[in-house]
Motif scaffolding. Structure first.
Motif, PDB file in Angstrom:
ATOM      1  N   LEU A 241       0.828  -1.200   0.000  1.00  0.00           N
ATOM      2  CA  LEU A 241       0.000   0.000   0.000  1.00  0.00           C
ATOM      3  C   LEU A 241       0.863   1.250   0.000  1.00  0.00           C
ATOM      4  N   GLY A 242       1.920   1.201   0.819  1.00  0.00           N
ATOM      5  CA  GLY A 242       2.781   2.362   0.965  1.00  0.00           C
ATOM      6  C   GLY A 242       3.546   2.679  -0.301  1.00  0.00           C
TER       7      GLY A 242
ATOM      8  N   LYS B  40      10.646   6.695   3.329  1.00  0.00           N
ATOM      9  CA  LYS B  40       9.393   6.042   3.668  1.00  0.00           C
ATOM     10  C   LYS B  40       9.622   4.648   4.236  1.00  0.00           C
TER      11      LYS B  40
ATOM     12  N   MET C  31       8.645   1.918  12.568  1.00  0.00           N
ATOM     13  CA  MET C  31       7.386   1.563  13.202  1.00  0.00           C
ATOM     14  C   MET C  31       7.399   0.093  13.583  1.00  0.00           C
TER      15      MET C  31
ATOM     16  N   ILE D 187      -0.040   4.878  11.746  1.00  0.00           N
ATOM     17  CA  ILE D 187       0.261   4.067  10.567  1.00  0.00           C
ATOM     18  C   ILE D 187      -0.701   4.451   9.445  1.00  0.00           C
TER      19      ILE D 187
ATOM     20  N   PHE E  62       0.145   7.911   8.090  1.00  0.00           N
ATOM     21  CA  PHE E  62       1.359   7.893   7.276  1.00  0.00           C
ATOM     22  C   PHE E  62       1.088   7.296   5.899  1.00  0.00           C
ATOM     23  N   LEU E  63       0.461   6.114   5.880  1.00  0.00           N
ATOM     24  CA  LEU E  63       0.232   5.448   4.600  1.00  0.00           C
ATOM     25  C   LEU E  63      -0.733   6.241   3.722  1.00  0.00           C
TER      26      LEU E  63
ATOM     27  N   THR F 225       0.897  10.406   3.518  1.00  0.00           N
ATOM     28  CA  THR F 225       2.210  10.566   2.934  1.00  0.00           C
ATOM     29  C   THR F 225       2.405   9.665   1.722  1.00  0.00           C
ATOM     30  N   CYS F 226       1.923   8.417   1.832  1.00  0.00           N
ATOM     31  CA  CYS F 226       2.115   7.493   0.706  1.00  0.00           C
ATOM     32  C   CYS F 226       0.918   7.480  -0.235  1.00  0.00           C
ATOM     33  N   HIS F 227      -0.143   8.197   0.119  1.00  0.00           N
ATOM     34  CA  HIS F 227      -1.338   8.255  -0.714  1.00  0.00           C
ATOM     35  C   HIS F 227      -1.926   6.885  -1.004  1.00  0.00           C
ATOM     36  N   ALA F 228      -1.893   6.029  -0.027  1.00  0.00           N
ATOM     37  CA  ALA F 228      -2.515   4.721  -0.207  1.00  0.00           C
ATOM     38  C   ALA F 228      -4.019   4.868  -0.085  1.00  0.00           C
ATOM     39  N   ASN F 229      -4.741   3.898  -0.622  1.00  0.00           N
ATOM     40  CA  ASN F 229      -6.199   3.930  -0.528  1.00  0.00           C
ATOM     41  C   ASN F 229      -6.645   3.875   0.924  1.00  0.00           C
TER      42      ASN F 229
ATOM     43  N   THR G  65      -6.322   0.602   3.394  1.00  0.00           N
ATOM     44  CA  THR G  65      -5.356   0.754   4.480  1.00  0.00           C
ATOM     45  C   THR G  65      -6.026   0.510   5.828  1.00  0.00           C
TER      46      THR G  65
ATOM     47  N   GLY H 272      -5.894   9.981  -1.912  1.00  0.00           N
ATOM     48  CA  GLY H 272      -5.315  10.163  -0.595  1.00  0.00           C
ATOM     49  C   GLY H 272      -6.240  10.834   0.383  1.00  0.00           C
TER      50      GLY H 272
END
Lengths: 353, 388, 303
Positions: free
Chosen positions: A345-346, B7, B14, C74, C77-78, C81-85, C89, C303
């Motif tokens: 995902l990241g 990242k 974490m 978490i 961040f995801l 910052t990471c633009h995850a769904n 997520t 995001g």
């Protein structure tokens, strides 16, 4: 008013697909990193990660049986994955695969036990499949109705209906569908052997995987090649444009959700006819959620979905050997799966925005 | 590319934080028994199921430290481990009661297990399937009523101590209203509720037992709701049939109600209101079953079929009565226990009426095992509804 | 009997209510967090563990809140910052938190704590009916009573609230004012995680005094649903949570009445009721979904 800039990229699914082909090194790193972290984690608990990964690998790829188990696991994940991916392409989020699978299994078993028990395989199995699809469709139909008529968000309603579905199955296996020959334990009667899917000798692998892959191809073709597929993609990328183009948006949304439910329902039927042989209170549990995750890992692309479903199936099969051979609690599988997914995902769709 | 690195580093940190919290745990890790070979004399002429096994597999439906059903079974597996130090013990928890269980058993057999203990009722069908494929493996299923060539079932007549607990509860209750918090209406559950009510009404004809289903084997929030709700309606003794048992007892104690435990002795949780508990004692039985199988004597043994351990065999027990229980009640329970042991007291000897007043067990009839363990009704005096 | 049901509603609704208030903050800023379930689990375990170690439930509350915050970090961040769904997520975090808390929580299943206990408020608790229903609870429940008007005030009457709502609606405005919407979102998600964690603490340290694996059992998911039911308004979210709690209590009361209704049907009631309530609310008022959030729902945001 929505910002066009945000809306645009969704149409270009093939483009973002291509742009995913990043330097191969990074892709591999993303796949391996969670296993390294988990390996370090294992060391703290006096487990040798290399030996453990070895036994996990051999339990999945070591022989035909293990490989068959992975495919068995992947089958329902592919189908519930499709049930998430198809609505996603139309701009909707279906998290209800779990419930749709359960009700599909319920319908399939109900028909198999009460109406189809004396039919030959060639007639009975397709009818049972249809019953499963119907069950999933009915369940998704509730979500679709609430969405179209009540403007109720489908994510939330499908999620809540998952809980209702579990209790519905419980209601039937403890009552109307209880096997009279099982000493009042909560199972349905066993379906007739003619209705069981053919299996590969020496494994439990059944033809369900073929059905799943065929449905993947159908969904892919429909989305890519047909007018309807085009309309669905337009709807997904720009709701407003779809309305202006005169699409019957409500009907399309209804249809797509119901079709998705049918796909998950088929997964339920395959679980019954391929593996379980009878309905139990927890038949197919967690496949719906795994399917949803597989779909998002594949960016809702049907063909990629087969791969991500396979990966998730592999981890959960290997998870058993992780527990048995390391003595770690079963929850460690969730940790490993979570790590793998976080990295995927990241590392995701940066370019979308 | 740089952000990528940052990242992944962050994610790693974490993960590390998680690790650190992990290390600060008081670790209780058992290293798997190292040496295993070297003692087997080759005496395998007849392929007796389970003979000369060097490994044994246990599968549990829940977590092995749930303070309840699965912990009792886990302690049984520890008993086997201690009796046979050279045996490799394989365990898997949280194994669902579906065909998933088949794979776990297959994996264990592949890892060398010749004896398998599937310990939950829903593991029976999968175990029967696996047993068919592996005639050389012995299966001991906990609680089942179906058997096979190489699959025997065992269980304990836990309803005996539950009946005695009902006697104590019936005597102790001031309101005459007892509560029973259970998971789902399966026969094992209904049998216990019935035994409890029969015990209570044997000493207090007006006693009633209110049954509340939680729909889950372990949901403390729902258990606390149920306990509070029962106490609010005037119930003053709470019993339960759940996999995790702590919450109900603690809630009862805090609200001044008395409690009857299940699976485990939890007297320390309720210094004031503790009455007693019905518990399992698996280690000796498991070890004996394992011994029978390893020595190649499974066929024709008492475990080849449906074995039920009783109060007499010490497989099921009633724990010591609580400090708050007066002596006359203790004595009464002792008398009833003696009668049970002698066989002069048979709680389920007819006539037994169900809630609607229909005779379910005819006058003078003592139900056969299969009928008894397939209970699908609640006896008169139980308040609650089961699906038909 | 009505008193019992209403008291039961508050008892079993409080943990859900706290989590839904947290989720509300996060969603107002445009981030939906299905990981609320995970934050609650983290809070339940963290709070319980620290209460075991220190004997002080207040320290436990703080620790539980921080655990919830950590888990939501978490997500933040995801997603940010990471633009995850967001939904995927959140779901992953749910699974991950189940694994992590079961793994590290094993040692605590058999632990005993004193924790929070109901404190009857002098005088107020003696008012007939109302006193019984409202003023005989544990301290965290009282705090949650205070939280709702406070949150309402912050959201609708303070500058922070304006910024938060603008983040969810029109982030251009923020840029114009030199505020980074991403930071606001981070803060909102973390605050939401903290409250969900405290909700978990209420469940483990105040209500049940126990920890077992996966003890939250979908309450976090319900909390997320309630926020939508509440049209992103704190007071409505509170009503929703108590409605859910009341349905649970009612269900148990009906069971004890011995009516011929299958318990499985009764188990569904709280979920069906939530759905019905959502349906009625959404039908009447075309929802005022925060703009950024509706983009998540329609899949037009990454995001």
């Amino acid at each position: 008013m929505k910002q066009q800039a945000v809306n645009a990229p969704m149409l270009n699914e093939p483009l973002s697909f291509r742009s995913r082909l990043k330097p191969i090194g990074i892709q591999i790193a993303v796949l391996i990193a969670p296993f390294i972290i988990f390996g370090i984690f294992l060391l703290f608990y006096d487990v040798n990660p290399i030996a453990l990964y070895g036994s996990m690998l051999s339990s999945t790829f070591g022989d035909l049986y293990g490989f068959g188990e992975v495919l068995i696991k992947a089958t329902p994940i592919i189908l519930t994955g499709l049930a998430a991916a198809l609505p996603a392409r139309a701009g909707m989020i279906n998290v209800g695969g779990e419930g749709q699978l359960a009700i599909g299994a319920l319908f399939a078993t109900w028909f198999a036990v009460f109406y189809l028990s004396s039919l030959p395989a060639a007639l009975g199995i397709p009818l049972m499949l249809a019953a499963g699809a119907l069950g999933g469709a009915v369940w998704a139909g509730i979500t679709a109705f609430l969405k179209v008529k009540g403007n109720l968000n489908e994510t939330i309603s499908s999620l809540l209906l998952n809980y209702v579905a579990v209790f519905t199955v419980g209601f039937f296996v403890h009552g109307l569908l209880k096997d009279p020959d099982s000493f009042n334990w909560p199972f349905s009667p066993e379906i007739s052997s003619a209705l069981r899917l053919p299996i590969v000798n020496g494994t439990r692998l059944h033809v369900g995987i073929v059905i799943a892959v065929a449905l993947v191809l159908i969904v892919w073709l429909v989305l890519k090649k047909t007018r309807m597929g085009f309309r669905i993609r337009v709807l997904g990328s720009n709701h407003l444009a779809a309305e202006r183009a005169g699409f019957k948006v409500s009907w399309m949304q209804f249809g797509v959700l119901v079709a998705a439910g049918a796909l998950a329902g088929i997964a339920g039927m395959i679980e019954i006819a391929g593996i379980e042989g009878r309905l139990r209170p927890s038949t197919g549990a967690t496949y719906g959620y795994l399917g949803f995750l597989a779909a998002w890992m594949a960016w809702n692309h049907p063909l990629r979905l087969t791969i991500t479903a396979f990966v998730l199936g592999m981890i959960s099969v290997a998870g058993n050997s992780l527990e048995i051979s390391s003595g770690l609690p079963s929850s460690s599988v969730h940790i490993l799966m979570g790590l793998v997914l976080f990295f995927l995902l990241g590392s995701g769709r940066r370019l979308k925005k | 590319m740089k952000t990528k690195k940052v990242k992944s580093l962050l994610v790693l940190t974490m993960a590390l934080i998680l690790l650190i919290t992990g290390c600060s745990q008081p670790g209780a890790q058992q290293a798997p028994a190292a040496s295993s070979g070297s003692e087997n004399a080759a005496a395998s002429d007849a392929p007796a199921p389970g003979a000369d096994s060097t490994a044994v597999g246990f599968i549990f439906v829940g977590a092995k430290d749930d303070y309840g059903y699965n912990q009792a079974a886990y302690l049984g597996s520890v008993g086997v481990e201690e009796t046979f130090p050279d045996l490799k013990v394989l365990r898997a928890e949280n194994v669902p009661e579906t065909a998933e269980a088949e794979r776990v058993m297959e994996q264990m057999i592949k890892d060398g297990a010749k004896v398998i203990f599937p310990t939950s009722y829903g593991h029976l069908d999968p175990a029967l399937n696996v047993a068919k494929r592996h005639p050389d493996v012995a299966f001991f299923h906990q609680g089942g009523l179906k058997t096979a060539e190489n699959l025997g079932t065992y269980f304990g007549t836990i309803w005996e101590p539950v009946y005695l607990a009902g006697v104590a509860a019936g005597k102790m209750s001031e309101t005459g209203k007892l509560g029973y918090i259970v998971s789902v209406p399966i026969p094992q559950v209904l049998l216990n509720v019935n035994a409890f009510q029969l015990g209570a009404q044997s000493v207090n004809p007006d006693a009633t037992t209110s049954v509340v289903f939680t729909g889950s084997w372990c949901d403390p929030g729902q258990q606390a709701n149920a306990a509070n709700s029962l106490i609010d309606s005037g119930v003053d003794v709470l019993s339960q049939h759940q996999d995790c048992t702590k919450t109900v007892i603690e809630t009862a104690e805090r609200r001044g109600a008395m409690s009857v435990g299940y699976h485990a002795d939890a007297s320390s949780l309720a210094p004031e209101g503790w009455i007693t508990s019905s518990i399992w004692n698996w280690p000796d039985l498991y070890a004996d079953m394992e011994k029978t199988a390893i020595e190649g004597n499974f066929k024709g043994s008492i475990y080849d079929g449906k074995y039920r351990g009783t109060l007499n065999d010490n497989v099921v027990q009633l724990t010591e009565l609580g400090a708050g229980v007066p002596d006359d009640v203790k004595q009464l329970v002792e008398e009833k226990r003696a009668e049970l042991l002698e066989g002069t007291l048979q709680p389920f000897k007819g006539p037994i009426e169900d809630q609607a007043g229909t005779i379910r067990i005819e006058d003078g009839v003592t139900p056969a095992l299969d009928d008894l363990e397939a209970a699908d009704f609640l006896v008169k005096g139980v308040i609650g509804n089961i699906p038909k | 009997m009505i008193t019992d049901i209403l008291t039961g509603a508050i008892r079993s609704g409080t943990s859900v209510m706290l989590a839904s208030q947290g989720e509300l903050i996060s969603e107002r800023a445009g981030v939906i967090n299905l990981g609320t379930e995970g934050s609650m689990l983290g809070g339940a375990l963290g709070g319980f563990a620290v209460t075991v170690w220190t004997g002080n439930p207040w320290l436990g509350t703080l620790a539980g809140g921080l655990c919830g915050l950590l888990i939501s970090a978490i997500h933040a961040f995801l997603v940010l910052t990471c633009h995850a769904n967001q939904l995927a997520t959140g779901l992953t975090i749910m699974f991950f938190a189940m694994g992590v808390t079961s793994f590290f929580g094993r040692g605590f299943v058999s632990e005993q704590i004193v924790g929070f206990n109901p404190v009857a408020i002098p005088y107020l608790s003696e008012i007939p009916f109302v006193g019984q229903v409202l003023f005989n609870h544990d301290p965290l429940t009282y705090l949650s009573f205070l939280l709702v008007p406070l949150l309402w005030f912050v959201l609708f009457r303070s500058r922070i609230g304006v910024i938060l709502r603008a983040t969810g609606e029109r982030e251009e405005v923020l840029f114009a004012n030199g505020i980074n919407p991403k930071l606001v979102r981070y803060a909102a998600v973390l605050a939401g995680g903290f409250l969900a964690g405290v909700g978990g603490v209420q469940l483990s340290v105040a209500f049940t005094h126990s920890w077992v694996e996966n003890m939250v059992q979908g309450r976090g998911v319900v909390a997320v649903a309630l926020v939508i039911f509440a049209s992103w308004k704190p007071i409505r979210a509170m009503i929703g949570a108590y409605l859910f709690g009341a349905a649970q209590a009612l269900q148990l009361t009906v069971q004890q009445a011995g009516l011929p209704i299958s318990p499985f049907f009764l188990f569904m009631v709280p979920y069906l009721l939530t759905l019905a309530a959502l349906y009625i609310v959404e039908r009447r008022q075309r929802s005022q979904t925060p703009e950024a959030l509706s983009r998540v729902f329609t899949g037009t945001s990454s995001g």
